[in-house]
Design an enzyme around this catalytic site. Sequence first.
Site, PDB file in Angstrom:
ATOM      1  CG  HIS A   1      -2.163  -0.854   0.994  1.00 31.27           C
ATOM      2  ND1 HIS A   1      -2.171  -2.212   1.223  1.00 31.27           N
ATOM      3  CD2 HIS A   1      -3.408  -0.543   0.551  1.00 31.27           C
ATOM      4  CE1 HIS A   1      -3.365  -2.701   0.945  1.00 31.27           C
ATOM      5  NE2 HIS A   1      -4.125  -1.717   0.532  1.00 31.27           N
ATOM      6  N   GLY A   2       2.094   1.179   0.376  1.00 33.80           N
ATOM      7  CA  GLY A   2       2.894   2.388   0.312  1.00 33.80           C
ATOM      8  C   GLY A   2       4.198   2.294   1.064  1.00 33.80           C
TER       9      GLY A   2
END
Length: 468
Positions: free
Chosen positions: A324-325
Amino acid sequence: MLFSSTIFVFLFLPMVLIFYYGIFRNKRKLQNIFLLLASLFFYAWGEPAFVLIMLLSIISNYYFGLKVDEHREDKKKSKSIIVLMLIFNLSIMFIFKYLMFTLSNIKYLTGLNFNIPNIALPIGISFFTFQAISYVIDVYRQNGKVQKNPLYVGLYISFFPQLIAGPIVRYETISEQIENRQENFEDFSKGVCRFIIGLGKKMLLANTLAIVADYAFSLKASELSVCMAWLGAIAYTFQIFFDFSGYSDMAIGLGQMFGFKFLENFNYPYISKSISEFWRRWHISLGTWFRDYVYFPLGGSRVDSKKRLVFNLFVVWSLTGLWHGANWTFIVWGLLYFVLITFEKLTGFDKKLGWFGHIYTMLFVTLGWVLFRSDNIMYGIEYIKSMFAMNGNVFMDSLAKLYFLENRYFYIGAILFSLPLKNIISKKLNLDNKVFDLLYIIIILILFVLSICYIVKGSYNPFIYFNF
């Protein structure tokens, strides 16, 4: 280019449909080539240079697919090709998404003084990279036929409905559809309705509640009243759901307009009664991707020891958070779900909760979203402390009252549309199908008009998952 923009709704999509069904009608090869070119143009609209990354991915994975099919009988060689393919794809994603994060941590831990390059993140790189990996692995597993035409590999990887924010379309689910899909008026009309529903979720609910969430998370955590902290956390909980599920609805609807049938990506996750159930209902395409390409190859839950099961779950949820990041908040968010799901699997705790399971699930999901939304872990912890009056903060202030009163109907709408309303209404009211269809058409028309009004007036219009 946003789906919820005037340029897309009034120009790009109508032009693509006119060419697809008009000029190239009944000419499948030309239709596919046209969709590929339209998709590359769609991606290039914001950052033209990143199309080169996309083309590199297409050409390279087309070659990997040919080679793994060619050497199918030689297990050693075919597995070597898979390893090279993974190194190639994950290296590209690492350079653009994780290199700055990695260098920052090295600099912090070692005390070395060096410049960290500023690398722009190509939109949707995590989505199209996972689809590229899916193509080669599915060809290797014989879950889909190899594409001899590189343009068709390009269409699969870059098809504009799901290109920049999913759902992650696995190759085995649409390999036959690339050349042999069937378009018809019924599917097209269902696709239009699905697109409008997604547009309504995005414009009316996600964007409105985003204003509350952004305000709450812009304050120092210690300045938040208890009620304002909860209003912000709940607003973000609904924002991310309606933002992402709305985008998935629009993507699935657009796919239907062109004869593609994508699998569902959300199944009312906020009615879940356990964390495990939540992840069977939330971002289904990502969950099944990690299950089939990571968890099962590691042995899944069919292993000889609990230690191995815990290890497998740790790998999957660490990667889920990292996907997700490039921020420790995402990694901790993933590890939170690792702890909760591992606890449920080892103890069967979730099966003993009954009606309380829903409260338990939504409490941890909401707290998880606070971490997910925070800029850093310390801010997330301080925000959560404010939610439980642990920062010496007041219970209620005037701003909390104002934001609640101005947005109360949107909160109510968000709660209602998180439920399977169609099933509930059908059972409670026992409506005739014709009456229900008429109500459905009226609601769709109202949603479309209201959504267009919001688009035209240029209301606040962020897309959360563009960052992934």
